[in-house]
Design a protein around this motif. Structure first.
Motif, PDB file in Angstrom:
ATOM      1  N   GLU A 295       0.810  -1.224   0.000  1.00 51.62           N
ATOM      2  CA  GLU A 295       0.000   0.000   0.000  1.00 51.62           C
ATOM      3  C   GLU A 295       0.842   1.274   0.000  1.00 51.62           C
ATOM      4  OE1 GLU A 295      -0.347  -1.864   4.202  1.00 51.62           O
ATOM      5  OE2 GLU A 295      -0.290  -2.522   2.111  1.00 51.62           O
ATOM      6  N   ASN A 296       2.160   1.150   0.164  1.00 46.88           N
ATOM      7  CA  ASN A 296       3.043   2.313   0.097  1.00 46.88           C
ATOM      8  C   ASN A 296       3.543   2.591  -1.316  1.00 46.88           C
ATOM      9  OD1 ASN A 296       2.819   2.825   2.808  1.00 46.88           O
ATOM     10  ND2 ASN A 296       4.808   1.978   3.369  1.00 46.88           N
ATOM     11  N   GLY A 297       3.022   1.862  -2.296  1.00 45.69           N
ATOM     12  CA  GLY A 297       3.440   2.069  -3.671  1.00 45.69           C
ATOM     13  C   GLY A 297       2.913   3.367  -4.244  1.00 45.69           C
ATOM     14  N   ALA A 298       3.541   3.819  -5.331  1.00 47.61           N
ATOM     15  CA  ALA A 298       3.162   5.074  -5.984  1.00 47.61           C
ATOM     16  C   ALA A 298       2.160   4.811  -7.100  1.00 47.61           C
ATOM     17  CB  ALA A 298       4.402   5.758  -6.546  1.00 47.61           C
ATOM     18  N   HIS A 299       1.279   5.764  -7.308  1.00 42.88           N
ATOM     19  CA  HIS A 299       0.329   5.746  -8.421  1.00 42.88           C
ATOM     20  C   HIS A 299       0.636   6.970  -9.279  1.00 42.88           C
ATOM     21  CE1 HIS A 299      -2.190   2.553  -6.623  1.00 42.88           C
ATOM     22  NE2 HIS A 299      -1.802   3.105  -5.486  1.00 42.88           N
TER      23      HIS A 299
END
Length: 412
Positions: free
Chosen positions: A170-174
């Protein structure tokens, strides 16, 4: 105190209640700047020497190409000289370094004392010009380094920062591709904070970073990050373009746009390239092409605060021309989702980066010798040459008001 925030400007330290957010700080002043953060509970500054070198270089580039990005012209004080011809030199870099470190010495000890234990600090150093002092000078020669240095000021912003935890899905970038590349991309300058604001109107929901391209296909960088993809190798397409010749077990390659395409020479960007070379991971400085996104298996972005952040999704408009509408409602999007979050290569790079950081690439507070009277700081100073641990040396410095314990790790 809910949020640690300090500004040092013209010899005065402003505390949290009077200090603006860093975005407001950058919008209020022209100039070249750099941002890094503390690490290991405030004991170190990440890659500080590299940041100072780039700050000096950015300042020189702006003075030589667009001095209005250093000196803010007004009707009362118009900019009355053309671009300069400042040459790279040890004196130029060392003077900028001294100016910034001297200012840091005035505010960093206070910020360290006031911050809650365990909280990290984001540090932004900005170099700008003083037009009033410039007007008082009779003449500024194209190559007058000494004269220009006399009209430069350093401003600092220090604020609390919570680093994201690597590897948590959930700490990934979009990401979303929404705009064209920056002008004078080789320099990092505060005016870009204001110039990029219109792009936010095109930001789709949940998108955390905006990407830049000059043609809608070849991706240059993010607004505040460098951009990388890990894609399946096409040896025919890549012939002669690798930084090193590779014939190894890796079926993928790392791609990122070259500096010559108009991207910021990010400090973490360069470290990622060095990590890939050291691990034998094929790396190619070539702007990733959206037309070949089916070959992309992983992606990540880098900057000095996030360090390295894996990417979960990328959105690109079906029509590049649709961005001209300046209206989000009129844009339809294509989306790339990554199954590996983070992927194997991203993890390998992160682990190797951590090893290098812990061994050699941290600047510690020994360069800031005058500390606030009530501070007691444990510092770790690590010196790396050939990567071999040789010994440790503890150095204690004390007087009636200051007690600094320094652990020196020597690698020889």
């Amino acid at each position: 105190m809910n949020s640690t925030r300090f500004v040092f400007s013209k010899g005065v330290v402003s505390y949290s209640s009077d200090a603006p957010p860093v975005t407001t700080f950058l919008e209020s002043l022209p100039g070249a700047y750099t941002t890094t953060r503390t690490h290991e509970n405030g004991s170190t500054l990440l890659f500080w020497e590299k940041h100072l070198k780039r700050l000096a270089n950015s300042t020189r580039i702006l003075l030589n190409s667009k001095p209005e990005l250093i000196f803010k012209p007004t009707e009362k004080n118009p900019l009355f000289f053309s671009p300069l011809s400042i040459t790279p030199s040890f004196k130029w870099e060392s003077t900028i370094r001294w100016m910034v470190n001297d200012s840091m010495n005035q505010v960093l000890p206070i910020a360290l004392k006031e911050r809650p234990y365990g909280e990290e600090l984001a540090v932004t150093a900005l170099v700008c010009g003083d037009l009033e002092r410039l007007k008082e000078m009779k003449d500024v020669a194209d190559d007058d380094d000494d004269g220009v240095l006399k009209v430069l000021d350093v401003h600092l912003h220090i604020g609390s920062y919570v680093p994201p935890v690597f590897g948590v899905e959930e700490n990934g970038a979009h990401l979303a591709l929404v705009g064209s590349g920056r002008d004078v991309a080789a320099a990092k300058y505060s005016t870009w904070v204001r110039l990029r604001k219109p792009l936010d109107k095109l930001r789709p929901p949940l998108v955390t970073e905006l990407l830049l391209s000059n043609d809608g296909d070849r991706i240059l960088e993010g607004c505040i990050t460098n951009f990388f993809v890990v894609c399946r190798r096409d040896k025919n397409d890549a012939e002669g373009k690798y930084l090193h010749d590779y014939d190894n077990e890796y079926s993928v390659e790392v791609q990122t746009a070259p500096i010559t395409d108009g991207v910021l020479p990010g400090i973490i960007r360069q470290l990622v390239i060095e990590v890939c070379l050291s691990k034998g991971i094929p790396v190619r400085e070539d702007a990733p092409s959206w037309e070949k996104c089916e070959l992309w298996e992983e992606a990540f972005i880098t900057n000095s605060l996030r360090v390295l952040q894996h990417v979960e999704t990328i959105k690109v408009p079906h029509s590049w021309e649709s961005l001209e509408s300046k209206c989000l409602d009129g844009i339809s999007w294509m989306e790339k989702q990554f199954e590996q979050r983070p992927g194997m290569i991203t993890k390998i790079i992160q682990v190797k980066y951590d090893e290098q950081s812990l061994s050699s690439l941290l600047y510690h507070f020994l360069a800031l010798p005058v500390l606030h009277h009530a501070i007691s700081i444990a510092m770790v100073i690590k010196v790396y040459s050939a990567g071999r641990f040789d010994g440790t040396k503890a150095v204690a410095i004390s007087n009636t008001n200051i007690r600094v314990q320094t652990l020196l790790l020597l690698f020889g």
